[in-house]
Scaffold this motif. Structure first.
Motif, PDB file in Angstrom:
ATOM      1  N   ARG A   1      -8.712  -3.815   8.115  1.00  0.00           N
ATOM      2  CA  ARG A   1      -9.819  -4.444   7.404  1.00  0.00           C
ATOM      3  C   ARG A   1     -10.770  -5.068   8.420  1.00  0.00           C
ATOM      4  NH1 ARG A   1      -4.936  -6.000   5.050  1.00  0.00           N
ATOM      5  NH2 ARG A   1      -4.606  -5.298   2.901  1.00  0.00           N
ATOM      6  N   ILE A   2     -12.028  -5.273   8.026  1.00  0.00           N
ATOM      7  CA  ILE A   2     -13.019  -5.819   8.948  1.00  0.00           C
ATOM      8  C   ILE A   2     -12.627  -7.222   9.408  1.00  0.00           C
ATOM      9  CG2 ILE A   2     -14.462  -6.734   7.080  1.00  0.00           C
ATOM     10  CD1 ILE A   2     -15.627  -5.274  10.497  1.00  0.00           C
ATOM     11  N   GLY A   3     -12.011  -8.007   8.530  1.00  0.00           N
ATOM     12  CA  GLY A   3     -11.561  -9.341   8.918  1.00  0.00           C
ATOM     13  C   GLY A   3     -10.459  -9.293   9.952  1.00  0.00           C
ATOM     14  N   GLU A   4      -9.607  -8.266   9.861  1.00  0.00           N
ATOM     15  CA  GLU A   4      -8.538  -8.098  10.843  1.00  0.00           C
ATOM     16  C   GLU A   4      -9.105  -7.675  12.196  1.00  0.00           C
ATOM     17  OE1 GLU A   4      -5.263  -6.705   7.446  1.00  0.00           O
ATOM     18  OE2 GLU A   4      -6.254  -5.225   8.720  1.00  0.00           O
TER      19      GLU A   4
ATOM     20  N   ILE B   1      -3.370 -10.249  11.683  1.00  0.00           N
ATOM     21  CA  ILE B   1      -3.028 -11.096  10.538  1.00  0.00           C
ATOM     22  C   ILE B   1      -3.782 -10.558   9.335  1.00  0.00           C
ATOM     23  CG2 ILE B   1      -2.969 -13.424   9.596  1.00  0.00           C
ATOM     24  CD1 ILE B   1      -1.236 -13.027  12.070  1.00  0.00           C
ATOM     25  N   GLY B   2      -3.056 -10.042   8.357  1.00  0.00           N
ATOM     26  CA  GLY B   2      -3.678  -9.443   7.189  1.00  0.00           C
ATOM     27  C   GLY B   2      -3.772 -10.397   6.016  1.00  0.00           C
ATOM     28  N   LYS B   3      -3.890  -9.835   4.829  1.00  0.00           N
ATOM     29  CA  LYS B   3      -4.001 -10.645   3.613  1.00  0.00           C
ATOM     30  C   LYS B   3      -2.740 -11.487   3.429  1.00  0.00           C
ATOM     31  CE  LYS B   3      -7.266  -8.125   0.699  1.00  0.00           C
ATOM     32  NZ  LYS B   3      -7.459  -7.482  -0.601  1.00  0.00           N
ATOM     33  N   GLY B   4      -2.931 -12.690   2.903  1.00  0.00           N
ATOM     34  CA  GLY B   4      -1.807 -13.585   2.699  1.00  0.00           C
ATOM     35  C   GLY B   4      -1.221 -14.103   3.990  1.00  0.00           C
TER      36      GLY B   4
ATOM     37  N   GLU C   1      -0.592 -20.982   2.864  1.00  0.00           N
ATOM     38  CA  GLU C   1      -0.083 -19.792   2.177  1.00  0.00           C
ATOM     39  C   GLU C   1      -1.160 -18.732   2.007  1.00  0.00           C
ATOM     40  OE1 GLU C   1       1.623 -18.636  -2.280  1.00  0.00           O
ATOM     41  OE2 GLU C   1       1.767 -20.704  -1.549  1.00  0.00           O
ATOM     42  N   PHE C   2      -2.378 -19.163   1.669  1.00  0.00           N
ATOM     43  CA  PHE C   2      -3.484 -18.243   1.444  1.00  0.00           C
ATOM     44  C   PHE C   2      -4.358 -18.153   2.686  1.00  0.00           C
ATOM     45  CE2 PHE C   2      -3.467 -19.400  -3.364  1.00  0.00           C
ATOM     46  CZ  PHE C   2      -2.348 -18.584  -3.542  1.00  0.00           C
ATOM     47  N   SER C   3      -5.059 -17.027   2.809  1.00  0.00           N
ATOM     48  CA  SER C   3      -5.978 -16.856   3.932  1.00  0.00           C
ATOM     49  C   SER C   3      -7.210 -17.729   3.735  1.00  0.00           C
ATOM     50  CB  SER C   3      -6.410 -15.391   4.048  1.00  0.00           C
ATOM     51  OG  SER C   3      -7.302 -15.047   3.009  1.00  0.00           O
TER      52      SER C   3
ATOM     53  N   GLN D   1      -0.113  -4.939   0.005  1.00  0.00           N
ATOM     54  CA  GLN D   1       0.883  -5.843  -0.559  1.00  0.00           C
ATOM     55  C   GLN D   1       1.652  -5.184  -1.704  1.00  0.00           C
ATOM     56  OE1 GLN D   1      -1.780  -9.227  -1.347  1.00  0.00           O
ATOM     57  NE2 GLN D   1      -0.801 -10.324   0.329  1.00  0.00           N
ATOM     58  N   LYS D   2       1.014  -4.218  -2.370  1.00  0.00           N
ATOM     59  CA  LYS D   2       1.648  -3.521  -3.487  1.00  0.00           C
ATOM     60  C   LYS D   2       1.530  -2.017  -3.284  1.00  0.00           C
ATOM     61  CE  LYS D   2       0.508  -7.181  -6.818  1.00  0.00           C
ATOM     62  NZ  LYS D   2      -0.209  -7.491  -8.084  1.00  0.00           N
ATOM     63  N   ILE D   3       2.582  -1.293  -3.594  1.00  0.00           N
ATOM     64  CA  ILE D   3       2.567   0.169  -3.450  1.00  0.00           C
ATOM     65  C   ILE D   3       1.563   0.791  -4.408  1.00  0.00           C
ATOM     66  CG2 ILE D   3       4.374   0.619  -5.153  1.00  0.00           C
ATOM     67  CD1 ILE D   3       4.024   2.387  -1.730  1.00  0.00           C
ATOM     68  N   GLU D   4       1.250   0.084  -5.512  1.00  0.00           N
ATOM     69  CA  GLU D   4       0.282   0.608  -6.472  1.00  0.00           C
ATOM     70  C   GLU D   4      -1.087   0.788  -5.823  1.00  0.00           C
ATOM     71  OE1 GLU D   4       2.361  -1.840  -7.104  1.00  0.00           O
ATOM     72  OE2 GLU D   4       3.651  -0.873  -8.617  1.00  0.00           O
TER      73      GLU D   4
END
Length: 285
Positions: free
Chosen positions: A137-140, A159-162, A17-19, A261-264
């Motif tokens: 992102r640098i990981g991506e 593949i991004g976060k999560g 589930e988590f990266s 993941q969030k619009i905020e």
């Protein structure tokens, strides 16, 4: 059940589930928690113990770091409660420290061009253009594979976060340098950015460039460009979002393109866009 035993079950449950980066961070947080509280039974740990643990380190740690620590504790203790390991969730009342809104730092248009001009060779040219035009992102970037490139539609599947998959688009300049760079490759590696003679491996064989190595390349290009602000990969991501906002892109579109993941998270760039407008006003009026 001991904290160490809870962690073993938790990481086994959440590893898909988590990266890997999140799990690595959580492992560090669990080690810190056990070092402070001891490897005791989780049923014997109450809210007051968790609160005292956070407070003991509040003065020396940044609020963002404390926030990460609180989120980790809440995640593990909620899971333990949901699994029936504990009768109550003692972390439920644990609050993250309030943080003032940090305005992300972006790169000016003219500095983007200077970085493009200072990059040497197709590999560096591609990296700079890809960082900016995709907002990844640098990981991506580090995890990109050649097979995931869609040249016709001009996007790369990342593949991004999560562990969420998304299509990261790229512009015409990036397309040109992708073709140029891949045309120069004479290996059968799947990764988009392998090592070369600059970064020697122990066995002399090329490997996927690490995130640290990619950051080094960006720093090297920025040094050549003689830019008077700090340049690092994530600053290109801030620039990607900011410039889209400045050019009138809807917030929902920016959020989707950036993989927020969030619009905020995207709303932060609305404030940054205001900073940009004031800067341009001072420059041109």
């Amino acid at each position: 059940m001991l904290l160490s035993e809870v962690w073993s079950l938790f990481q086994e449950e959440k590893k898909l589930e988590f990266s890997p980066y999140t799990m690595k961070s959580y492992k560090l947080q669990m080690n810190l928690l056990i070092r402070d509280l001891g490897d005791r039974h989780i049923q014997e740990i109450y809210y007051i113990h968790l609160k005292q643990y956070i407070n003991r380190h509040a003065e020396r740690l940044k609020k963002s770091t404390l926030g990460c620590r609180v989120r980790f504790i809440r995640s593990v203790f909620k899971w333990a409660h949901d699994e029936g390991i504990t009768k109550t969730n003692e972390s439920a009342k644990l609050k993250e420290p309030k943080q003032g809104m940090r305005v992300p730092k972006f790169i000016k248009d003219e500095d983007i061009e200077r970085l493009r001009e200072s990059a040497k060779g197709a590999k560096e040219k591609l990296l700079i253009n890809l960082l900016y035009s995709s907002g990844c992102r640098i990981g991506e970037i580090q995890g990109m594979n050649i097979k995931d490139i869609n040249f016709e539609q001009r996007y790369i599947t990342v593949i991004g976060k999560g562990n969420k998959e998304r299509e990261a688009p790229f512009d015409n300049k990036t397309y040109i340098w992708l073709k140029e760079y891949l045309g120069q490759r004479n290996d059968d590696l799947e990764c988009l950015f392998p090592t070369d003679h600059t970064f020697k491996e122990n066995d002399g064989k090329p490997r996927r460039l690490s995130k640290a190595q990619l950051r080094y390349i960006v720093k090297r290009i920025a040094k050549r460009a003689n830019i008077d602000v700090s340049i690092y990969p994530h600053r290109f991501r801030h620039s990607f979002c900011t410039h889209l906002m400045d050019r009138g892109a809807p917030m929902e579109v920016i959020s989707s393109l950036a993989g927020h993941q969030k619009i905020e998270t995207t709303r932060i760039y609305a404030a940054l866009s205001g900073e940009r407008r004031r800067e341009l006003y001072k420059k041109y009026f």
